[in-house]
Design a protein around this motif. Structure first.
Motif, PDB file in Angstrom:
ATOM      1  N   PHE A 152       0.647  -1.148   0.255  1.00  0.00           N
ATOM      2  CA  PHE A 152      -0.022   0.309   0.118  1.00  0.00           C
ATOM      3  C   PHE A 152       0.849   0.971  -0.057  1.00  0.00           C
ATOM      4  N   SER A 153       2.234   0.961   0.451  1.00  0.00           N
ATOM      5  CA  SER A 153       2.589   2.329   0.902  1.00  0.00           C
ATOM      6  C   SER A 153       3.798   2.721  -0.726  1.00  0.00           C
ATOM      7  N   THR A 154       3.467   1.706  -1.502  1.00  0.00           N
ATOM      8  CA  THR A 154       4.731   1.852  -2.482  1.00  0.00           C
ATOM      9  C   THR A 154       4.203   1.792  -3.990  1.00  0.00           C
ATOM     10  N   GLY A 155       3.219   1.400  -3.764  1.00  0.00           N
ATOM     11  CA  GLY A 155       2.387   0.265  -5.012  1.00  0.00           C
ATOM     12  C   GLY A 155       3.021  -0.689  -6.167  1.00  0.00           C
ATOM     13  N   ILE A 156       4.511  -1.223  -5.355  1.00  0.00           N
ATOM     14  CA  ILE A 156       5.184  -2.214  -5.634  1.00  0.00           C
ATOM     15  C   ILE A 156       4.320  -3.262  -6.162  1.00  0.00           C
ATOM     16  N   ARG A 157       5.145  -3.730  -7.183  1.00  0.00           N
ATOM     17  CA  ARG A 157       4.029  -5.416  -8.250  1.00  0.00           C
ATOM     18  C   ARG A 157       4.698  -6.309  -7.039  1.00  0.00           C
ATOM     19  N   VAL A 158       3.261  -7.566  -7.071  1.00  0.00           N
ATOM     20  CA  VAL A 158       4.137  -8.669  -6.257  1.00  0.00           C
ATOM     21  C   VAL A 158       4.731  -9.302  -6.243  1.00  0.00           C
ATOM     22  N   SER A 159       5.699  -9.190  -7.653  1.00  0.00           N
ATOM     23  CA  SER A 159       6.787  -9.821  -8.461  1.00  0.00           C
ATOM     24  C   SER A 159       7.410  -9.699  -7.133  1.00  0.00           C
ATOM     25  N   ILE A 171      16.012   1.201   6.381  1.00  0.00           N
ATOM     26  CA  ILE A 171      14.791   1.662   7.428  1.00  0.00           C
ATOM     27  C   ILE A 171      15.471   2.663   7.847  1.00  0.00           C
ATOM     28  N   LYS A 172      16.646   3.049   7.591  1.00  0.00           N
ATOM     29  CA  LYS A 172      17.054   4.663   8.548  1.00  0.00           C
ATOM     30  C   LYS A 172      16.383   5.689   8.046  1.00  0.00           C
ATOM     31  N   CYS A 191       7.462   7.286   4.160  1.00  0.00           N
ATOM     32  CA  CYS A 191       7.360   8.200   5.416  1.00  0.00           C
ATOM     33  C   CYS A 191       6.714   8.498   6.041  1.00  0.00           C
ATOM     34  N   ASP A 192       5.275   7.369   6.647  1.00  0.00           N
ATOM     35  CA  ASP A 192       5.219   6.842   7.535  1.00  0.00           C
ATOM     36  C   ASP A 192       5.678   6.144   8.922  1.00  0.00           C
ATOM     37  N   LYS A 193       6.041   6.569  10.037  1.00  0.00           N
ATOM     38  CA  LYS A 193       6.477   6.377  10.793  1.00  0.00           C
ATOM     39  C   LYS A 193       5.849   5.182  11.807  1.00  0.00           C
ATOM     40  N   GLU A 194       4.711   4.870  11.394  1.00  0.00           N
ATOM     41  CA  GLU A 194       4.390   3.872  11.692  1.00  0.00           C
ATOM     42  C   GLU A 194       4.679   2.393  11.640  1.00  0.00           C
ATOM     43  N   VAL A 195       4.921   2.790   9.522  1.00  0.00           N
ATOM     44  CA  VAL A 195       5.236   1.774   8.931  1.00  0.00           C
ATOM     45  C   VAL A 195       6.493   1.726   9.094  1.00  0.00           C
ATOM     46  N   ASN A 197       8.703   2.011  11.826  1.00  0.00           N
ATOM     47  CA  ASN A 197       9.166   0.938  13.413  1.00  0.00           C
ATOM     48  C   ASN A 197       8.089  -0.248  13.046  1.00  0.00           C
ATOM     49  N   LEU A 198       7.316  -0.589  12.351  1.00  0.00           N
ATOM     50  CA  LEU A 198       7.255  -1.685  12.051  1.00  0.00           C
ATOM     51  C   LEU A 198       8.323  -2.633  11.047  1.00  0.00           C
ATOM     52  N   LEU A 199       8.594  -1.996  10.732  1.00  0.00           N
ATOM     53  CA  LEU A 199       9.694  -2.429   9.766  1.00  0.00           C
ATOM     54  C   LEU A 199      10.864  -3.142  10.530  1.00  0.00           C
ATOM     55  N   LYS A 200      11.397  -2.004  10.834  1.00  0.00           N
ATOM     56  CA  LYS A 200      12.097  -2.244  11.988  1.00  0.00           C
ATOM     57  C   LYS A 200      11.907  -2.820  13.181  1.00  0.00           C
ATOM     58  N   GLU A 201      11.202  -3.565  13.766  1.00  0.00           N
ATOM     59  CA  GLU A 201      10.806  -4.745  14.325  1.00  0.00           C
ATOM     60  C   GLU A 201      10.216  -5.544  13.850  1.00  0.00           C
ATOM     61  N   TYR A 202       9.990  -6.263  12.235  1.00  0.00           N
ATOM     62  CA  TYR A 202      10.715  -7.191  11.168  1.00  0.00           C
ATOM     63  C   TYR A 202      11.839  -7.605  11.765  1.00  0.00           C
ATOM     64  N   THR A 203      12.688  -6.447  11.209  1.00  0.00           N
ATOM     65  CA  THR A 203      13.966  -7.033  11.055  1.00  0.00           C
ATOM     66  C   THR A 203      14.409  -7.413  12.231  1.00  0.00           C
ATOM     67  N   LYS A 204      14.336  -6.801  12.667  1.00  0.00           N
ATOM     68  CA  LYS A 204      15.017  -7.203  14.451  1.00  0.00           C
ATOM     69  C   LYS A 204      14.424  -9.284  14.871  1.00  0.00           C
ATOM     70  N   LEU A 205      12.874  -8.958  14.131  1.00  0.00           N
ATOM     71  CA  LEU A 205      12.404 -10.580  14.573  1.00  0.00           C
ATOM     72  C   LEU A 205      13.022 -11.731  13.650  1.00  0.00           C
ATOM     73  N   PHE A 206      12.821 -11.269  12.649  1.00  0.00           N
ATOM     74  CA  PHE A 206      14.016 -12.011  11.270  1.00  0.00           C
ATOM     75  C   PHE A 206      15.153 -12.173  10.357  1.00  0.00           C
ATOM     76  N   ASN A 207      15.895 -11.391  10.909  1.00  0.00           N
ATOM     77  CA  ASN A 207      17.221 -10.186  10.126  1.00  0.00           C
ATOM     78  C   ASN A 207      18.012 -10.121  11.176  1.00  0.00           C
ATOM     79  N   SER A 208      18.047 -12.026  11.774  1.00  0.00           N
ATOM     80  CA  SER A 208      18.916 -12.436  13.198  1.00  0.00           C
ATOM     81  C   SER A 208      20.104 -12.909  12.066  1.00  0.00           C
TER      82      SER A 208
END
Length: 309
Positions: A152-159, A171-172, A191-195, A197-208
């Motif tokens: 929704f934020s970028t209009g990116i294609r699913v591929s 993310i920074k 540009c949305d801060k909530e999004v 912050n969510l990306l930061k949380e995801y990175t901590k959860l998955f990208n160890s």
């Protein structure tokens, strides 16, 4: 030369000389193999414009969409152009064949802003009320929300979303680097801060440090989150909420339409969507008729006139 032998040469040409992408090669395989099944006993020089006419007619009989038929014909044209160029045939039968295939002009299906809000509200409610935030189920939920937010934020294609690499997201800075069709690169900012912050949380959860996978979005098996899995994920939440059929591409259409309704210049939208031609983006101007009606009802100066007795 048999048709089968000619097709092998064409596939080699597409793979090693034209260096087509794996996705394009798979599509070529499907279309060219279908043609081979029909004319497997033929020698290439014996295939005439009448054979091609019959083949196209059969595509109609089997109820293929016009867009699909056009794609299949485009592959065949490329094949016969190659044969002629390599002097494997004297005359390209397509030179003697006139085809006029017009697609019905269908407006892209979009999600209304309130529908997107319903989906995100539901997902954030699940997230905020999750009892065990150390569980793998919680990680997958965060990944699902991240996927939808990026769509929704970028209009990116699913591929493009499925193939997004970790090093393509900063993310920074709130920047995503996208490699679209034809390996064209474009940069989109979140540009949305909530999004963010969510990306930061995801990175901590998955990208160890243990995770060596280069892809940003991962499935439960630590492989990239495939296009089909993204579609299935959306349909899962669609069923939970009792909504109409939802596809990833609808978020892309909504992204463009809603920005246009907010008065964003169409050329900026063209750039963000990665469209080569402005004419592709202009279809969204037809989608905003509903918004136009609202504007004219609310803003047109004639609304202040009243000549009724």
């Amino acid at each position: 030369m048999t048709l089968e032998e000619a097709i092998k040469k064409f596939k080699f040409h597409c793979t090693y000389e034209k260096n087509l992408s794996s996705k394009t090669l798979r599509a070529y395989d499907i279309d060219i193999n279908q043609f081979l099944e029909k004319f497997i006993t033929y020698k290439i020089e014996k295939i005439s414009k009448f054979d091609l006419k019959d083949y196209v007619e059969n595509l109609y009989i089997y109820s293929y969409k016009i867009k699909t038929i056009k794609r299949k014909i485009a592959v065949l044209k490329a094949f016969f152009n190659y044969l002629e160029f390599e002097e494997l045939i004297d005359i390209n039968p397509f030179r003697k064949l006139k085809l006029s295939l017009k697609e019905p002009k269908l407006l892209p299906k979009t999600l209304e802003l309130k529908e997107i809000k319903v989906i995100l509200k539901h997902l954030y409610h699940l997230k905020n009320n999750f009892t065990n935030k150390e569980s793998f189920s919680y990680k997958l939920l965060v990944r699902d929300i991240v996927s939808i937010e990026i769509l929704f934020s970028t209009g990116i294609r699913v591929s493009e979303l499925s193939n997004l690499k970790k090093n393509e997201i900063n993310i920074k800075l709130g920047v995503i680097k996208i490699f679209g069709k034809g390996s064209k690169e474009r940069i989109i900012q979140i540009c949305d801060k909530e999004v963010l912050n969510l990306l930061k949380e995801y990175t901590k959860l998955f990208n160890s440090e243990k995770n060596t996978n280069e892809y940003f979005l991962l499935n439960r098996f630590n492989k990239n989150f495939s296009e089909q899995c993204i579609r299935n994920m959306l349909q899962k939440y669609q069923r939970e909420l009792g909504l109409k059929h939802i596809t990833p591409h609808m978020f892309r259409h909504s992204f463009a339409t809603l920005l246009l309704e907010e008065g964003v210049d169409i050329r900026y939208i063209q750039n963000m969507l990665g469209h080569a031609s402005i004419s592709t983006t202009q279809i969204y101007t037809k989608v905003t008729v509903k918004h136009q009606r609202k504007l004219l009802n609310a803003k047109h100066p004639r609304r202040n006139f009243n000549f009724s007795l």
